[in-house]
Design a protein around this motif. Structure first.
Motif, short mmCIF file in Angstrom:
data_model
loop_
_atom_site.label_atom_id
_atom_site.label_comp_id
_atom_site.label_asym_id
_atom_site.label_seq_id
_atom_site.Cartn_x
_atom_site.Cartn_y
_atom_site.Cartn_z
N GLU A 143 3.98 9.97 -7.75
CA GLU A 143 4.94 10.17 -8.84
C GLU A 143 4.22 10.26 -10.19
N PHE A 144 3.28 9.33 -10.42
CA PHE A 144 2.54 9.30 -11.69
C PHE A 144 1.68 10.55 -11.85
N LYS A 145 1.11 11.04 -10.74
CA LYS A 145 0.25 12.23 -10.81
C LYS A 145 1.05 13.45 -11.26
N VAL A 146 2.25 13.60 -10.70
CA VAL A 146 3.11 14.73 -11.09
C VAL A 146 3.41 14.67 -12.59
N VAL A 163 1.69 -4.32 -13.26
CA VAL A 163 0.84 -3.18 -13.64
C VAL A 163 1.61 -1.87 -13.48
N VAL A 164 2.27 -1.72 -12.33
CA VAL A 164 3.00 -0.48 -12.03
C VAL A 164 4.16 -0.27 -13.01
N LEU A 165 4.92 -1.33 -13.27
CA LEU A 165 6.06 -1.21 -14.19
C LEU A 165 5.60 -0.89 -15.60
N TYR A 166 4.47 -1.47 -16.03
CA TYR A 166 3.95 -1.17 -17.36
C TYR A 166 3.60 0.31 -17.47
N LEU A 167 2.88 0.83 -16.47
CA LEU A 167 2.48 2.24 -16.50
C LEU A 167 3.68 3.17 -16.39
N ARG A 168 4.68 2.78 -15.60
CA ARG A 168 5.88 3.62 -15.47
C ARG A 168 6.61 3.73 -16.80
N GLU A 169 6.77 2.58 -17.49
CA GLU A 169 7.45 2.60 -18.79
C GLU A 169 6.63 3.37 -19.82
N PHE A 175 -6.08 6.02 -12.68
CA PHE A 175 -5.18 5.19 -11.87
C PHE A 175 -4.69 5.94 -10.64
N VAL A 176 -4.33 7.21 -10.80
CA VAL A 176 -3.75 7.96 -9.67
C VAL A 176 -4.80 8.49 -8.70
N THR A 177 -6.07 8.50 -9.11
CA THR A 177 -7.12 9.04 -8.23
C THR A 177 -8.04 7.98 -7.64
N ALA A 178 -8.08 6.80 -8.25
CA ALA A 178 -9.02 5.76 -7.80
C ALA A 178 -8.60 5.16 -6.46
N SER A 179 -9.60 4.71 -5.71
CA SER A 179 -9.32 4.04 -4.43
C SER A 179 -9.49 2.53 -4.55
N THR A 180 -10.27 2.10 -5.55
CA THR A 180 -10.44 0.66 -5.81
C THR A 180 -10.21 0.41 -7.30
N VAL A 212 0.83 -1.22 0.00
CA VAL A 212 0.00 0.00 0.00
C VAL A 212 0.86 1.26 0.00
N THR A 213 1.89 1.29 0.87
CA THR A 213 2.72 2.50 0.95
C THR A 213 3.47 2.74 -0.36
N TYR A 214 3.96 1.67 -0.95
CA TYR A 214 4.67 1.78 -2.23
C TYR A 214 3.72 2.31 -3.31
N LEU A 215 2.47 1.82 -3.28
CA LEU A 215 1.47 2.25 -4.26
C LEU A 215 1.19 3.75 -4.12
N GLU A 216 1.08 4.24 -2.88
CA GLU A 216 0.79 5.65 -2.65
C GLU A 216 1.90 6.55 -3.19
N VAL A 217 3.14 6.12 -2.95
CA VAL A 217 4.28 6.90 -3.46
C VAL A 217 4.30 6.87 -4.99
N THR A 218 4.02 5.71 -5.56
CA THR A 218 4.00 5.57 -7.02
C THR A 218 2.90 6.41 -7.64
N LYS A 219 1.73 6.41 -7.01
CA LYS A 219 0.62 7.21 -7.53
C LYS A 219 0.95 8.71 -7.50
#
Length: 409
Positions: free
Chosen positions: A152-155, A194-200, A180-185, A143-150
């Protein structure tokens, strides 16, 4: 100079014991309100930590690359990267817990924690990008990793929105990333894959030259999404609609076929990233788009046949002596293109005759094209040895379509 060398030597010796030791102590002890009175940290100390932190992250990246380079066994590299990845996520979790315990008045420490989160996230991104094959991609993201990633993606998404155009593909991407960056579910499991795909994907979007919009076949954005196997149904529909509109701009069926074959060739010459897909539960982008091309080509071939044959009337003609009726087969290829294919079949001894000239002399009377009812075998022989590049490409594409059709049987 000697002081710098001595400092780097000391850092290197520290790394040999435990590479993350300084970072670990900083997060679990120095900036942990449960173990330290963080309010006594001065601005000068904070500046020193900030400066050392940046140097530490760069040194760690270099050290990890050196470690991987010095290891020969794949299973040892795999274990090493997994250890680093798990340790950094644990430190990320602890940093967020530290941040939650700090009151808003202590802005100095809050800024330090924010800097830590940014730098740890950068180090995680480095591992996940450079050594993705060793990351357990199907594990659920903490969860914490996801919040930090979201965050980063939002910026990055906000920055991309400034480049947004009226292109429906761009709007589709911004909508997906924003969700992706605003959803809670989420209707799917949030894994590292999923995260690596979106980051690339986001990194690829940042590299696009949005000012240079001219294209002859596929835009930079379309090329990126095809490379990433972006198998969104909406994107597939947008792409095929655009291609259909460009093909249908031409009035004559032959011109439409020519443009369609050009797009087909250009599409299949684009690069693809292996084992990559937006939606693992849906068909690959290539499967759907190549099927669309095949159906469109078949449709235009039939349409071409229907428009040509009625004008010719009977396809039977008489021989030169007027005694024998010759039945002709209509081929949508040109004389030059047929000559190339017949020459190849003769060279490979798929068909046998006294000579290539004999092949043309025997077959030419029974063939016709949309533009020419009577074909000269001498013209075929001449064109077979002096092909134009365009005819060569169309002959190759035709044979590739035949191969694809046979595979579907």
């Amino acid at each position: 100079m000697w002081n710098d060398i001595f400092l780097k030597f000391n850092i290197y010796m520290e790394y040999k014991k435990y590479p993350l030791e300084w970072l670990d102590l900083l997060i679990t002890v120095t900036l942990n309100p449960s173990n330290t009175d963080v309010s006594v940290i001065t601005q000068e100390q904070a500046d020193h930590i900030e400066s050392r932190l940046r140097e530490e992250i760069l040194c760690l990246q270099s050290f990890i690359k050196g470690q991987v380079f010095s290891i020969n066994k794949e299973n040892e590299i795999d274990l090493l990267i997994k250890q680093y990845h798990a340790s950094l996520i644990a430190l990320l979790d602890q940093t967020i817990r530290n941040q939650e315990q700090i009151t808003s008045e202590i802005k100095l420490i809050q800024d330090l924690n924010k800097s830590l989160l940014t730098n740890i996230d950068e180090l995680l991104s480095f591992l996940e990008t450079r050594f993705s094959k060793y990351i357990s991609l199907d594990e659920r993201v903490p969860v914490t990793y996801l919040e930090v990633t979201k965050h980063e993606f939002k910026v990055k998404t906000d920055r991309l929105q400034k480049c947004i155009s009226h292109d429906p593909v761009v709007k589709l991407l911004i909508k997906k990333l924003t969700h992706f960056v605003t959803a809670s579910t989420y209707p799917y499991e949030l894994t590292f894959r999923v995260v690596l795909y979106l980051r690339e994907l986001i990194n690829g979007l940042e590299e696009i030259d949005w000012i240079r919009s001219n294209r002859e076949d596929f835009s930079q954005l379309e090329q990126l999404l095809i490379y990433m196997n972006f198998n969104s149904k909406k994107f597939m529909n947008i792409l095929t609609d655009r291609l259909a509109n460009e093909v249908n701009c031409y009035e004559h069926t032959v011109e439409r076929m020519d443009k369609l074959l050009y797009f087909y060739k250009a599409y299949n010459q684009l690069h693809r990233k292996p084992d990559t897909k937006l939606n693992p539960k849906y068909r690959d982008l290539d499967t759907v788009i190549n099927n669309w091309f095949s159906q469109e080509i078949v449709y235009l071939e039939k349409k071409l046949r229907l428009t040509v044959i009625p004008l010719q009337g009977s396809t039977a003609t008489t021989s030169r002596n007027g005694t024998k009726t010759i039945q002709k087969i209509l081929c949508v290829l040109s004389t030059d293109q047929m000559a190339l294919i017949l020459r190849a079949t003769d060279d490979l001894r798929i068909i046998h005759a006294k000579s290539l000239t004999e092949v043309f002399r025997t077959m030419a009377p029974h063939l016709s094209t949309p533009y020419k009812e009577d074909i000269s075998h001498e013209a075929m022989r001449s064109k077979a040895y002096n092909p134009e590049e365009r005819d060569r490409q169309i002959a190759i594409e035709t044979l590739e379509r035949i191969i694809q059709r046979i595979r579907e049987y």
